[in-house]
Design a protein around this motif. Structure first.
Motif, PDB file in Angstrom:
ATOM      1  N   MET A 105       0.848  -1.170   0.000  1.00 56.04           N
ATOM      2  CA  MET A 105       0.000   0.000   0.000  1.00 56.04           C
ATOM      3  C   MET A 105       0.899   1.240   0.000  1.00 56.04           C
TER       4      MET A 105
ATOM      5  N   ILE B 183       1.424   5.204   0.590  1.00 53.31           N
ATOM      6  CA  ILE B 183       0.893   6.340   1.333  1.00 53.31           C
ATOM      7  C   ILE B 183       1.362   7.605   0.628  1.00 53.31           C
TER       8      ILE B 183
ATOM      9  N   TRP C  75       5.825  -2.670   6.188  1.00 54.13           N
ATOM     10  CA  TRP C  75       4.425  -2.927   5.870  1.00 54.13           C
ATOM     11  C   TRP C  75       3.875  -2.032   4.757  1.00 54.13           C
ATOM     12  N   LEU C  76       4.515  -0.883   4.494  1.00 54.68           N
ATOM     13  CA  LEU C  76       3.939   0.106   3.582  1.00 54.68           C
ATOM     14  C   LEU C  76       4.986   0.672   2.630  1.00 54.68           C
TER      15      LEU C  76
ATOM     16  N   LYS D 137       1.665  -4.574  12.171  1.00 55.22           N
ATOM     17  CA  LYS D 137       1.021  -4.090  10.952  1.00 55.22           C
ATOM     18  C   LYS D 137      -0.413  -3.629  11.208  1.00 55.22           C
ATOM     19  N   GLU D 138      -1.206  -4.420  11.934  1.00 54.92           N
ATOM     20  CA  GLU D 138      -2.612  -4.061  12.174  1.00 54.92           C
ATOM     21  C   GLU D 138      -2.737  -2.744  12.926  1.00 54.92           C
TER      22      GLU D 138
ATOM     23  N   ILE E 152      -0.531  -0.266  13.049  1.00 59.91           N
ATOM     24  CA  ILE E 152      -0.080   0.826  12.175  1.00 59.91           C
ATOM     25  C   ILE E 152      -1.174   1.195  11.177  1.00 59.91           C
ATOM     26  N   LEU E 153      -1.757   0.206  10.527  1.00 64.97           N
ATOM     27  CA  LEU E 153      -2.804   0.484   9.544  1.00 64.97           C
ATOM     28  C   LEU E 153      -4.027   1.134  10.195  1.00 64.97           C
TER      29      LEU E 153
ATOM     30  N   LEU F 208      -3.235   4.826  10.939  1.00 72.06           N
ATOM     31  CA  LEU F 208      -3.214   5.648   9.731  1.00 72.06           C
ATOM     32  C   LEU F 208      -4.619   5.818   9.139  1.00 72.06           C
ATOM     33  N   GLU F 209      -5.472   4.831   9.332  1.00 76.88           N
ATOM     34  CA  GLU F 209      -6.840   4.910   8.830  1.00 76.88           C
ATOM     35  C   GLU F 209      -7.678   5.926   9.604  1.00 76.88           C
TER      36      GLU F 209
END
Length: 182
Positions: free
Chosen positions: A1, A3, A21-22, A102-103, A105-106, A109-110
């Motif tokens: 993904m 950013i 992760w990104l 990862k979860e 962090i996502l 950011l969401e």
């Protein structure tokens, strides 16, 4: 993904963890050593690509976040709940973006929020007190739960009250959230 925005972090290990992760570009502040030159760079990127401040959920991280938000209007802010951003390293509890999964962090950011100029409060201080978010033995735990539910991080009473007002949260919204969780 990928950013789009530049993510401001405290150090190299934060960058390394995000890049695991990104697909992301970061700017490292070198901890609390935030310079005027770095603030100028953040101002420039805020107008071209946008900026997300993603600092550790601790006092130095909050100080960096506050300084950037005061100097550069319109930055997005991502918050990690401190209990989701820690691990035990050589017998010591370490907290930070570098330790988050990862979860976490996502999710952070969401649920970014943007600080804006001072507006009228949607949640008065009196209402905040009436909800038991300050002044009671269990207020810190209630604030922690509200911070996690609204994705604004864990904070002391004054900071949480300000963050909830930035999101235009009302007393009724907080009461409804509590009722649906029971």
């Amino acid at each position: 993904m990928k950013i789009k925005e530049i993510i401001v972090v405290e150090g190299k290990k934060d960058t390394a963890n995000l890049k695991r992760w990104l697909d992301v570009d970061t700017l490292e502040t070198s901890g609390t050593g935030l310079t005027d030159s770095t603030l100028d760079q953040i101002r420039q990127w805020a107008t071209t690509r946008g900026v997300i401040i993603f600092t550790d959920p601790d006092t130095p991280g909050d100080q960096i976040r506050q300084r950037i938000n005061e100097a550069v209007l319109g930055c997005k802010n991502a918050f990690l709940p401190s209990r989701k951003a820690w691990e035990i390293v050589r017998g010591k509890r370490k907290v930070g973006v570098e330790h988050a999964g990862k979860e976490e962090i996502l999710a952070a950011l969401e649920h970014c929020l943007t600080y804006q100029t001072k507006e009228e409060s949607t949640l008065s201080w009196q209402e905040f007190v009436e909800l038991g978010l300050t002044g009671l033995p269990n207020s810190a735990e209630k604030r922690r739960e509200v911070g996690i539910r609204w994705h604004v991080g864990e904070a002391n009473a004054k900071t949480l009250w300000k963050r909830l007002n930035m999101l235009k949260v009302t007393k009724a919204m907080l009461e409804e959230g509590r009722d649906t969780d029971e």
